[in-house]
Design an enzyme around this catalytic site. Structure first.
Site, PDB file in Angstrom:
ATOM      1  N   CYS A 182       0.831  -1.201   0.000  1.00 48.17           N
ATOM      2  CA  CYS A 182       0.000   0.000   0.000  1.00 48.17           C
ATOM      3  C   CYS A 182       0.865   1.251   0.000  1.00 48.17           C
ATOM      4  O   CYS A 182       1.865   1.322   0.723  1.00 48.17           O
ATOM      5  CB  CYS A 182      -0.921  -0.036   1.227  1.00 48.17           C
ATOM      6  SG  CYS A 182      -1.824   1.494   1.521  1.00 48.17           S
ATOM      7  N   CYS A 219      -7.180  -1.277   7.586  1.00 48.83           N
ATOM      8  CA  CYS A 219      -6.254  -0.144   7.519  1.00 48.83           C
ATOM      9  C   CYS A 219      -6.036   0.348   8.948  1.00 48.83           C
ATOM     10  O   CYS A 219      -6.988   0.801   9.599  1.00 48.83           O
ATOM     11  CB  CYS A 219      -6.832   0.967   6.643  1.00 48.83           C
ATOM     12  SG  CYS A 219      -5.842   2.483   6.651  1.00 48.83           S
ATOM     13  N   GLN A 260     -11.408  18.205   7.930  1.00 51.88           N
ATOM     14  CA  GLN A 260     -10.123  17.639   8.316  1.00 51.88           C
ATOM     15  C   GLN A 260     -10.286  16.194   8.760  1.00 51.88           C
ATOM     16  O   GLN A 260     -11.218  15.855   9.483  1.00 51.88           O
ATOM     17  CB  GLN A 260      -9.497  18.468   9.438  1.00 51.88           C
ATOM     18  CG  GLN A 260      -9.072  19.859   9.030  1.00 51.88           C
ATOM     19  CD  GLN A 260      -7.860  19.862   8.110  1.00 51.88           C
ATOM     20  OE1 GLN A 260      -7.157  18.858   7.970  1.00 51.88           O
ATOM     21  NE2 GLN A 260      -7.621  20.995   7.463  1.00 51.88           N
ATOM     22  N   GLU A 312     -15.889  31.050  -0.755  1.00 49.97           N
ATOM     23  CA  GLU A 312     -15.767  29.615  -1.060  1.00 49.97           C
ATOM     24  C   GLU A 312     -16.356  29.383  -2.441  1.00 49.97           C
ATOM     25  O   GLU A 312     -17.358  29.998  -2.804  1.00 49.97           O
ATOM     26  CB  GLU A 312     -16.501  28.791  -0.011  1.00 49.97           C
ATOM     27  CG  GLU A 312     -16.605  27.309  -0.310  1.00 49.97           C
ATOM     28  CD  GLU A 312     -15.254  26.638  -0.478  1.00 49.97           C
ATOM     29  OE1 GLU A 312     -15.107  25.879  -1.464  1.00 49.97           O
ATOM     30  OE2 GLU A 312     -14.336  26.887   0.340  1.00 49.97           O
ATOM     31  N   ASP A 338      -6.766  29.517   3.720  1.00 52.66           N
ATOM     32  CA  ASP A 338      -6.689  28.066   3.873  1.00 52.66           C
ATOM     33  C   ASP A 338      -6.839  27.436   2.489  1.00 52.66           C
ATOM     34  O   ASP A 338      -7.826  26.763   2.191  1.00 52.66           O
ATOM     35  CB  ASP A 338      -7.791  27.584   4.818  1.00 52.66           C
ATOM     36  CG  ASP A 338      -7.693  26.095   5.124  1.00 52.66           C
ATOM     37  OD1 ASP A 338      -6.666  25.482   4.787  1.00 52.66           O
ATOM     38  OD2 ASP A 338      -8.656  25.548   5.693  1.00 52.66           O
ATOM     39  N   CYS A 397      -1.283  22.950   3.717  1.00 52.23           N
ATOM     40  CA  CYS A 397      -1.123  21.495   3.764  1.00 52.23           C
ATOM     41  C   CYS A 397       0.030  21.011   2.895  1.00 52.23           C
ATOM     42  O   CYS A 397       0.269  19.803   2.822  1.00 52.23           O
ATOM     43  CB  CYS A 397      -2.419  20.790   3.371  1.00 52.23           C
ATOM     44  SG  CYS A 397      -3.008  21.182   1.712  1.00 52.23           S
TER      45      CYS A 397
END
Length: 413
Positions: free
Chosen positions: A87, A170, A243, A295, A340, A367
């Protein structure tokens, strides 16, 4: 007489090499006969046998398949699928948890100096570190998307491949997700889907979505889920963005508020505002002053308007951030800005649009360290400085790291 130059590498060749520094993407750097090799499943300082997996102009990729001299930071991966040829979801299961934080910090520092053009002294002055979140390195992922193979089995993809690895569980998935009848070990098959997503929200909702040609259909659980953060409840489509670490939203809100220190009466923009997380937190601090959310995703716009309906001073603008700034869909004066952006970063047009509005301070949630570093450079060229930076390990066992930076005009205190 000098030694003859080593011939170029070939795919599937195995070579012995000594691993150097970490690099973005979950790799370490090594060199064979002057050729750069990015090696997975290795640690700095190790001597390994690596199998070449890809050849490119100027570099190669490889997996460490035998460890000759191990780093003291090496551990046995808890998941049997986290191995060469297995994986590709977890990059760092072979790295001790504390050393994973150091790994991620090293990548952040390298990107800030190479792409952000900060000096080592400037990075040192930031005092940045990568902070672990509560809950440990396993069982944290509250949204898991599985691919479906030709035998209708759900699994995860190999690294840099469309090949599906069928798995029985997982280990980084939330416990509520691990209990779902999704994977082959439960007898589940997905003949009409090309992907399956499992969601376990912080509000207690558990949903399974099947995707066909990119369109999600809820096959178990509610189509809308509740998330809790910053003392509020948020609702959004099960397929919407939130998140994936249960503690992430609170950690990011806390960092943004600490760095911006919003004051009563200050106006704010929440750009790339999603379901309204940061806007709600800002509204609670500015005592009725105007907060504008921008947005572009229709699901995000709808969720923000629902979640922020009780906050009369909050406006939600449906637009791309670049468009909203260029066409004055949002206008100053503004005191505070939260950025963000997606993994690609804010980019020069957005940075210049924000700077032109002349806010007191900007909090940037990132990120991707490389995209963030490029925007650090753009802010600097526009006369702004990175005044503070915090890192968060929102994605244990992977190479990903989240950053929250504070930008101030260079002339400010």
């Amino acid at each position: 007489m000098s030694a003859p130059e080593r011939p170029g590498l070939v795919e599937a060749e195995r070579v012995e090499l000594t691993v150097d520094a970490v690099a973005p993407g979950g790799h370490c750097v090594a060199r064979v006969g002057g050729q750069v090799v990015f090696v997975r499943h290795a640690l700095p300082g190790e001597r390994v046998v690596a199998e070449v997996t890809e050849l490119h102009r100027g570099f190669a990729r490889a997996d460490a398949v035998e460890i000759l001299d191990a780093s003291p930071d090496r551990v046995t991966p808890p998941c049997p699928y986290a191995r060469p040829g297995g994986c590709g979801g977890c990059d760092l299961q072979h790295v001790a948890p504390a050393a994973q934080l150091d790994w991620k910090l090293a990548v952040v520092r390298e990107q800030l100096t190479r792409l952000g053009r900060l000096t080592d002294a400037q990075v040192d002055a930031l005092g940045v570190r990568v902070e672990a979140l509560p809950g440990g390195p396993l069982g944290w992922r509250s949204r898991v998307r599985y691919a479906v193979d030709a035998a209708d089995r759900a699994g995860l993809l190999k690294h840099r491949s469309h090949e599906v690895v069928p798995i029985d569980r997982c280990l980084i998935a939330h416990p509520a997700i691990r209990e779902l009848p999704v994977l082959p070990a439960t007898g589940a098959r997905w003949p009409d889907a090309d992907a399956v997503e499992a969601v376990a929200s912080t509000g207690g909702d558990v949903t399974v979505l099947a995707y066909a040609d990119g369109v999600p259909t809820a096959v178990r659980g509610p189509e809308r889920v509740r998330e809790t953060a910053a003392g509020r409840s948020f609702t959004l489509p099960a397929s919407g963005f939130w998140q994936v670490h249960p503690a992430a939203a609170d950690a990011l809100v806390g960092a943004v508020l600490d760095l911006l220190d919003p004051r009563p009466g200050e106006t704010a923009w929440d750009l790339y505002g999603g379901a309204g997380l940061f806007a709600a937190a800002l509204a609670g601090r500015v005592d009725g002053a105007r907060v504008t959310v921008v947005e572009s995703a229709p699901d995000g716009v709808a969720a923000a308007r629902t979640n922020l309906a009780d906050l009369a001073a909050v406006e939600v603008v449906a637009a791309r951030v670049e468009t909203a700034l260029a066409r004055r869909r949002v206008t100053g004066p503004v005191d505070l800005v939260v950025l963000d952006p997606p993994r690609s970063g804010a980019g020069a047009a957005v940075v210049h649009g924000v700077v032109a509005a002349d806010p007191r301070a900007v909090a940037y949630v990132a990120c991707d360290p490389a995209a963030f570093a490029r925007d650090v450079r753009t802010f600097a060229e526009a006369g702004w400085r990175l005044a503070a930076l915090r890192g968060f390990d929102l994605f244990p066992m992977t190479q990903h790291v989240e950053l929250v930076g504070l930008f101030l005009p260079r002339h400010s205190d």
